[in-house]
Design a protein around this motif. Structure first.
Motif, PDB file in Angstrom:
ATOM      1  N   MET A 197       0.848  -1.199   0.000  1.00 45.28           N
ATOM      2  CA  MET A 197       0.000   0.000   0.000  1.00 45.28           C
ATOM      3  C   MET A 197       0.880   1.245   0.000  1.00 45.28           C
ATOM      4  N   THR A 198       0.587   2.175  -0.911  1.00 48.16           N
ATOM      5  CA  THR A 198       1.399   3.384  -0.999  1.00 48.16           C
ATOM      6  C   THR A 198       0.995   4.396   0.072  1.00 48.16           C
ATOM      7  N   GLY A 199       1.887   5.349   0.290  1.00 46.61           N
ATOM      8  CA  GLY A 199       1.575   6.438   1.200  1.00 46.61           C
ATOM      9  C   GLY A 199       0.807   7.531   0.474  1.00 46.61           C
ATOM     10  N   THR A 200       0.720   8.701   1.113  1.00 45.38           N
ATOM     11  CA  THR A 200      -0.025   9.835   0.555  1.00 45.38           C
ATOM     12  C   THR A 200       0.829  11.089   0.625  1.00 45.38           C
ATOM     13  N   LEU A 201       0.768  11.875  -0.434  1.00 43.19           N
ATOM     14  CA  LEU A 201       1.434  13.172  -0.440  1.00 43.19           C
ATOM     15  C   LEU A 201       0.410  14.235  -0.077  1.00 43.19           C
ATOM     16  N   TYR A 202       0.704  15.033   0.941  1.00 48.83           N
ATOM     17  CA  TYR A 202      -0.183  16.115   1.365  1.00 48.83           C
ATOM     18  C   TYR A 202       0.434  17.462   0.973  1.00 48.83           C
ATOM     19  N   LEU A 203      -0.335  18.272   0.276  1.00 48.41           N
ATOM     20  CA  LEU A 203       0.097  19.631  -0.059  1.00 48.41           C
ATOM     21  C   LEU A 203      -0.443  20.567   1.018  1.00 48.41           C
ATOM     22  N   VAL A 204       0.426  21.071   1.847  1.00 49.18           N
ATOM     23  CA  VAL A 204      -0.007  21.846   3.013  1.00 49.18           C
ATOM     24  C   VAL A 204       0.335  23.324   2.832  1.00 49.18           C
ATOM     25  N   GLY A 205      -0.695  24.165   2.823  1.00 50.80           N
ATOM     26  CA  GLY A 205      -0.488  25.605   2.733  1.00 50.80           C
ATOM     27  C   GLY A 205      -0.013  26.160   4.064  1.00 50.80           C
ATOM     28  N   THR A 206       1.040  26.977   4.029  1.00 48.56           N
ATOM     29  CA  THR A 206       1.591  27.567   5.256  1.00 48.56           C
ATOM     30  C   THR A 206       1.408  29.082   5.242  1.00 48.56           C
ATOM     31  N   ASP A 223       1.464  10.283 -11.709  1.00 52.18           N
ATOM     32  CA  ASP A 223       1.919   9.290 -12.683  1.00 52.18           C
ATOM     33  C   ASP A 223       2.141   7.921 -12.044  1.00 52.18           C
ATOM     34  N   ALA A 224       2.563   7.929 -10.772  1.00 52.08           N
ATOM     35  CA  ALA A 224       2.856   6.672 -10.073  1.00 52.08           C
ATOM     36  C   ALA A 224       1.646   6.104  -9.342  1.00 52.08           C
ATOM     37  N   GLY A 225       0.513   6.805  -9.417  1.00 51.80           N
ATOM     38  CA  GLY A 225      -0.684   6.316  -8.735  1.00 51.80           C
ATOM     39  C   GLY A 225      -0.671   6.527  -7.233  1.00 51.80           C
ATOM     40  N   ILE A 226       0.151   7.486  -6.780  1.00 52.31           N
ATOM     41  CA  ILE A 226       0.226   7.810  -5.347  1.00 52.31           C
ATOM     42  C   ILE A 226      -0.776   8.916  -5.040  1.00 52.31           C
ATOM     43  N   PRO A 227      -1.638   8.734  -4.045  1.00 50.63           N
ATOM     44  CA  PRO A 227      -2.658   9.752  -3.742  1.00 50.63           C
ATOM     45  C   PRO A 227      -2.043  11.092  -3.354  1.00 50.63           C
ATOM     46  N   VAL A 228      -2.669  12.149  -3.841  1.00 54.23           N
ATOM     47  CA  VAL A 228      -2.267  13.518  -3.497  1.00 54.23           C
ATOM     48  C   VAL A 228      -3.471  14.196  -2.859  1.00 54.23           C
ATOM     49  N   VAL A 229      -3.282  14.750  -1.658  1.00 58.32           N
ATOM     50  CA  VAL A 229      -4.373  15.379  -0.902  1.00 58.32           C
ATOM     51  C   VAL A 229      -4.003  16.836  -0.618  1.00 58.32           C
ATOM     52  N   SER A 230      -4.947  17.744  -0.834  1.00 59.62           N
ATOM     53  CA  SER A 230      -4.688  19.163  -0.560  1.00 59.62           C
ATOM     54  C   SER A 230      -5.148  19.542   0.834  1.00 59.62           C
ATOM     55  N   VAL A 231      -4.333  20.334   1.496  1.00 60.57           N
ATOM     56  CA  VAL A 231      -4.693  20.942   2.778  1.00 60.57           C
ATOM     57  C   VAL A 231      -4.530  22.442   2.562  1.00 60.57           C
ATOM     58  N   PRO A 232      -5.565  23.090   2.001  1.00 60.61           N
ATOM     59  CA  PRO A 232      -5.417  24.478   1.535  1.00 60.61           C
ATOM     60  C   PRO A 232      -5.029  25.446   2.637  1.00 60.61           C
ATOM     61  N   GLY A 233      -4.321  26.478   2.201  1.00 61.28           N
ATOM     62  CA  GLY A 233      -3.915  27.524   3.126  1.00 61.28           C
ATOM     63  C   GLY A 233      -3.748  28.836   2.391  1.00 61.28           C
ATOM     64  N   PRO A 234      -3.096  29.806   3.013  1.00 63.21           N
ATOM     65  CA  PRO A 234      -2.938  31.124   2.400  1.00 63.21           C
ATOM     66  C   PRO A 234      -2.208  31.061   1.066  1.00 63.21           C
ATOM     67  N   ARG A 286      10.019   6.736  -0.902  1.00 61.50           N
ATOM     68  CA  ARG A 286       9.470   6.548   0.445  1.00 61.50           C
ATOM     69  C   ARG A 286       7.946   6.479   0.421  1.00 61.50           C
ATOM     70  N   LEU A 287       7.328   7.299  -0.441  1.00 63.86           N
ATOM     71  CA  LEU A 287       5.879   7.244  -0.585  1.00 63.86           C
ATOM     72  C   LEU A 287       5.439   5.879  -1.133  1.00 63.86           C
ATOM     73  N   ALA A 288       6.190   5.368  -2.084  1.00 63.67           N
ATOM     74  CA  ALA A 288       5.862   4.073  -2.683  1.00 63.67           C
ATOM     75  C   ALA A 288       5.958   2.941  -1.659  1.00 63.67           C
ATOM     76  N   GLN A 289       6.786   3.127  -0.635  1.00 61.45           N
ATOM     77  CA  GLN A 289       6.946   2.119   0.415  1.00 61.45           C
ATOM     78  C   GLN A 289       5.901   2.250   1.524  1.00 61.45           C
ATOM     79  N   GLY A 290       4.995   3.255   1.397  1.00 58.94           N
ATOM     80  CA  GLY A 290       3.899   3.378   2.350  1.00 58.94           C
ATOM     81  C   GLY A 290       3.986   4.532   3.324  1.00 58.94           C
ATOM     82  N   GLU A 291       5.085   5.319   3.276  1.00 61.42           N
ATOM     83  CA  GLU A 291       5.189   6.471   4.171  1.00 61.42           C
ATOM     84  C   GLU A 291       4.341   7.623   3.640  1.00 61.42           C
ATOM     85  N   SER A 292       3.919   8.501   4.540  1.00 60.80           N
ATOM     86  CA  SER A 292       3.170   9.692   4.144  1.00 60.80           C
ATOM     87  C   SER A 292       4.063  10.916   4.294  1.00 60.80           C
ATOM     88  N   CYS A 293       3.855  11.904   3.405  1.00 60.30           N
ATOM     89  CA  CYS A 293       4.717  13.083   3.385  1.00 60.30           C
ATOM     90  C   CYS A 293       3.874  14.340   3.206  1.00 60.30           C
TER      91      CYS A 293
END
Length: 276
Positions: free
Chosen positions: A1-10, A102-113, A71-78
């Motif tokens: 199971m792959t991990g997830t990439l989170y786009l975090v607005g700061t 492209d790699a089928g790894i989930p990308v999740v947005s955490v919107p910010g400024p 690391r994401l492909a190995q199941g870690e989240s970033c």
């Protein structure tokens, strides 16, 4: 199971703008990919967050991106963060997002400024439609090509600029666009936040004499639409049509003048000549 990439607005200035969800995400991921780990460390310390970080910025994006992807492909989240605002806007985060898709790894947005959206809202200019142009290149040929491509842009344009480059950028904008309306927005969400509504000529002269401080967002008016030109003959024909509809010569001349820019007296004289 792959991990997830989170786009975090700061925060773009005020630390109070970091959302509770962003805090929760930064606390829950396995590691954080930061544009500048020193800047992000200050943010994490402010909220009492302890997480391992990796550097991910323009000059190491290829190597570091491959490392993060593995690391994401190995199941870690970033969580990927930029120094200020939403990642993947004017920074290499977009490459990592594309690679994850492209790699089928989930990308999740955490919107910010976002500086571009905040500046657009604060500018008081017409941003019904706008184009975000980011930073202009320091390479003169590329910079000239970029501006030449925008010479006839009708939409409002938004640029980012550093203080030491601002005077030169204003001179370049004035040379290419001519004198247009501009809003210079400085230090968004910080103590010395300002919005300066002026013209390119006035701004170029001011900052040539007084070196600026602080980070800027420039909101520049697009090219004004060319007004339709009408001949005197066209104006008289309109007035004649209004007379045929029942208007008096004076009213017909007034309406045709307002619509064409041709002087009312000239139109009226032509109408009265018709009557003789």
């Amino acid at each position: 199971m792959t991990g997830t990439l989170y786009l975090v607005g700061t925060p773009i200035g005020n630390l109070g703008d970091l959302s509770p969800r962003a805090v929760e995400t930064l606390e829950s991921v396995d590691f954080i990919a930061a544009e500048d780990t020193r800047v992000t460390l200050k943010l994490l310390n402010h909220f009492g967050i302890r997480k391992p970080m990796v550097s991910y910025y323009e000059h190491n994006r290829v190597y570091s991106g491959e490392h993060i992807l593995a690391r994401l492909a190995q199941g870690e989240s970033c969580a990927v963060v930029t120094d200020a605002g939403m990642p993947a806007i004017s920074d290499p985060g977009i490459d990592l997002v594309r690679a994850c898709h492209d790699a089928g790894i989930p990308v999740v947005s955490v919107p910010g400024p976002s500086a571009v959206a905040t500046a657009a809202a604060m500018s008081g200019m017409d941003v019904t439609r706008f184009t975000f142009e980011g930073f202009l290149s320091v390479n003169k040929p590329k910079r000239k090509l970029h501006l030449d491509e925008l010479r006839h842009e009708k939409r409002t344009m938004i640029f980012y600029e550093a203080p030491h480059k601002l005077p030169g950028t204003l001179e370049d904008l004035l040379a290419v666009f001519g004198d247009r309306e501009i809003a210079l927005i400085k230090e968004l969400t910080k103590i010395h936040e300002t919005v300066d509504r002026t013209t390119l000529a006035e701004a170029a002269a001011r900052y040539r004499a007084n070196p600026p401080k602080g980070e800027f967002v420039l909101v520049v008016a697009g090219e004004a639409p060319v007004k339709e030109k009408h001949t005197a003959e066209e104006a008289v024909e309109r007035a004649r049509a209004y007379v045929a509809e029942g208007c008096s010569p004076s009213e017909a001349a007034r309406r045709a003048s307002r619509e064409t820019g041709i002087k009312k007296g000239a139109i009226y004289n032509a109408l009265t000549e018709d009557a003789t």
